[in-house]
Motif scaffolding. Structure first.
Motif, short mmCIF file in Angstrom:
data_model
loop_
_atom_site.label_atom_id
_atom_site.label_comp_id
_atom_site.label_asym_id
_atom_site.label_seq_id
_atom_site.Cartn_x
_atom_site.Cartn_y
_atom_site.Cartn_z
N GLY A 190 16.97 14.11 -1.67
CA GLY A 190 16.79 14.83 -2.81
C GLY A 190 15.64 14.41 -3.65
N LYS A 191 14.98 12.91 -3.59
CA LYS A 191 14.29 12.43 -4.44
C LYS A 191 12.98 12.62 -4.24
N ASN A 192 11.93 12.55 -5.26
CA ASN A 192 10.55 12.82 -5.32
C ASN A 192 10.10 11.22 -5.36
N VAL A 193 9.50 10.73 -4.08
CA VAL A 193 9.37 9.28 -3.73
C VAL A 193 7.75 9.12 -3.92
N LEU A 194 7.31 8.09 -4.56
CA LEU A 194 6.28 7.63 -4.59
C LEU A 194 5.89 6.11 -3.84
N ILE A 195 5.13 5.96 -2.68
CA ILE A 195 4.95 5.13 -2.05
C ILE A 195 3.67 4.23 -2.57
N VAL A 196 3.62 3.08 -2.78
CA VAL A 196 2.78 2.25 -3.55
C VAL A 196 2.25 1.18 -2.72
N ASP A 197 0.99 0.83 -2.32
CA ASP A 197 0.70 -0.18 -1.39
C ASP A 197 -0.81 -0.62 -1.97
N ASP A 198 -1.16 -1.73 -1.45
CA ASP A 198 -2.63 -2.31 -1.88
C ASP A 198 -3.62 -1.59 -1.00
N MET A 199 -3.34 -1.34 0.24
CA MET A 199 -4.45 -0.82 0.89
C MET A 199 -3.89 0.30 2.06
N LEU B 176 3.19 13.84 4.06
CA LEU B 176 3.03 13.54 2.71
C LEU B 176 2.53 14.77 2.08
N ASP B 177 3.00 14.62 0.74
CA ASP B 177 2.57 15.75 -0.22
C ASP B 177 1.23 15.44 -0.80
N THR B 178 1.20 14.18 -1.33
CA THR B 178 0.05 13.66 -1.93
C THR B 178 -0.51 12.38 -1.35
N ILE B 179 -1.86 12.39 -1.34
CA ILE B 179 -2.70 10.98 -0.87
C ILE B 179 -3.89 10.66 -1.78
N LEU B 180 -3.57 9.40 -2.66
CA LEU B 180 -4.39 9.13 -3.44
C LEU B 180 -4.67 7.68 -3.44
N CYS B 181 -6.11 7.38 -3.95
CA CYS B 181 -6.31 6.05 -4.00
C CYS B 181 -7.16 5.75 -5.19
N CYS B 182 -7.74 4.47 -5.35
CA CYS B 182 -8.39 4.13 -6.60
C CYS B 182 -9.84 4.23 -5.81
N ASN B 183 -10.67 4.22 -6.75
CA ASN B 183 -12.27 4.32 -6.51
C ASN B 183 -12.85 2.88 -6.23
N THR B 184 -11.88 1.92 -5.88
CA THR B 184 -12.56 0.61 -5.34
C THR B 184 -13.32 0.69 -4.28
N LEU B 185 -12.79 1.74 -3.32
CA LEU B 185 -13.90 2.21 -2.13
C LEU B 185 -13.80 3.80 -2.41
N GLU B 186 -15.30 4.31 -2.37
CA GLU B 186 -15.46 5.59 -2.82
C GLU B 186 -15.31 6.51 -1.55
N ASN B 187 -14.59 7.52 -1.65
CA ASN B 187 -13.98 8.61 -0.76
C ASN B 187 -13.61 9.83 -1.28
N GLU B 188 -13.04 10.74 -0.53
CA GLU B 188 -12.55 12.02 -0.64
C GLU B 188 -11.51 12.07 -1.55
N VAL B 189 -10.40 10.89 -1.56
CA VAL B 189 -9.24 11.02 -2.36
C VAL B 189 -9.23 9.87 -3.47
N SER B 190 -10.28 9.33 -3.62
CA SER B 190 -10.23 8.10 -4.53
C SER B 190 -10.65 8.75 -6.15
N HIS B 191 -9.51 9.29 -6.60
CA HIS B 191 -9.50 9.81 -7.81
C HIS B 191 -8.73 9.31 -8.91
N ILE B 192 -8.54 8.15 -8.68
CA ILE B 192 -7.91 7.04 -9.69
C ILE B 192 -8.82 5.87 -10.04
N SER B 193 -9.35 6.23 -11.11
CA SER B 193 -10.57 4.94 -11.69
C SER B 193 -10.20 3.97 -12.03
N VAL B 194 -10.54 2.75 -11.31
CA VAL B 194 -10.31 1.31 -12.16
C VAL B 194 -11.44 1.14 -13.02
#
Ligand code: R5P
Length: 309
Positions: free
Chosen positions: A228-237, A281-299
């Motif tokens: 029943g938990k809303n889980v966030l997986i975090v990885d470097d890449m 997966l419900d959401t796929i997000l990454c930082c903009n260290t590599l620019e692509n269609e899901v790189s919405h988190i700005s470093v």
């Protein structure tokens, strides 16, 4: 000095004559892998943005030019060293800015390629990460990376170096998203998951990853109850997506009500984004260290802070 100034208000590059008082501030050069990030940095720091004009010769070799008479300031080159074409462009930009009179050269390498081959695993292999670092070090007064795969790689630079951590930026993005648990896909990534969990004030844990091949992994469930938990997986890449797809499957099997993933570097080889989107997966997000269609988190803010120091 004639120059291009990035206009943060209108996001427009306009050709202007830079006033004398502007001299002495840093100049940000955007390589072709990181133009948006470089522009964002220049906007935050209110400094000059210079776009490297990079094209390819008919045989595929890289041609680049910085259309200025001189760059006699502290110059920051923002450019990834992945894939190989970007590494070559970085070498050429280093030479170009030096020839234009750069007083110092700072390399901002949002995604440092080859960092995973940081040692000789089998006899006869090169120590690729060291080779890259030593070549980049030839024209480099300071280097900044973001979540480099192995921080030890930076020790091969002889100049001041710093690896910035995206965990806080990732956590901030998820503050309003009712995350109950943060998970690392393996033990090696658990400190990053902890850093995100601490900011979100939730629990953290890790999965056990068993790599079956370059693109296939098997996951053993987290010790912590995911029901029943809303889980966030975090990885470097995320590279092929194999790790995260297996992790999401294991978490759904364990009863997780929601599974999102956020990583620093969205490498997404081949059709990885499609495979991830088609997974549980419900959401796929990454930082903009590599620019692509899901790189919405700005470093950009954490890099700008480092450049100001
Ligand atoms: C491994 O050490 C890394 O942190 C990533 O988990 C891994 O590189 C992801 O690869 P893939 O997406 O191909 O499973």
């Amino acid at each position: 000095m004639n120059g291009l100034r990035y206009n943060p208000a209108g996001s427009v590059l306009d050709k202007i004559i830079l006033p004398e008082w502007y001299r002495g501030l840093m100049i940000i050069v955007g390589g072709s892998s990181s133009r948006d990030l470089a522009k964002e940095l220049a906007a935050i720091l209110q400094c000059t943005y210079v776009q490297a004009a990079t094209t390819r010769f008919p045989d595929g070799e890289c041609y680049t030019r910085i259309d200025h008479m001189e760059l006699d300031d502290d110059v920051v080159i923002v450019q990834n060293t992945y894939p190989d074409v970007n590494l070559i462009e970085m070498f050429l930009l280093q030479d170009a800015v030096k020839r234009l009179g750069a007083r110092t050269v700072t390399l901002v390498i949002p995604y440092f390629g080859y960092a995973r081959q940081d040692r000789v695993f089998k006899p006869g292999e090169p120590q690729s990460a060291r080779v890259m670092a030593e070549h980049l070090d030839m024209v480099c007064d300071r280097v900044i990376t973001v979540d480099i795969h192995k921080e030890e790689v930076l020790d091969y630079f002889t100049c001041p170096r710093e690896d910035l951590k995206a965990a806080e930026t990732i956590a901030e993005y998820f503050t309003e998203r009712d995350i109950d648990l943060v998970l690392a896909p393996d033990l090696g990534a658990v400190n990053r998951a902890k850093a995100v969990a601490d900011i979100l004030k939730v629990d953290f844990d890790h999965l056990k990853k068993i790599r079956l091949s370059g693109s296939e992994v098997k996951m053993e469930p987290a010790a912590m109850d995911c029901e029943g938990k809303n889980v966030l997986i975090v990885d470097d890449m995320i590279s092929t997506g194999g790790t995260i797809i297996a992790a999401a499957y294991a978490l759904r099997e364990a009863g997780a009500s929601g599974v999102s993933v956020a990583c620093t570097h969205g490498v997404f080889v081949g059709n990885a984004i499609e495979r991830l989107t088609g997974s549980s997966l419900d959401t796929i997000l990454c930082c903009n260290t590599l620019e692509n269609e899901v790189s919405h988190i700005s470093v950009a803010p954490i890099i700008a802070d480092a450049l100001k120091r």
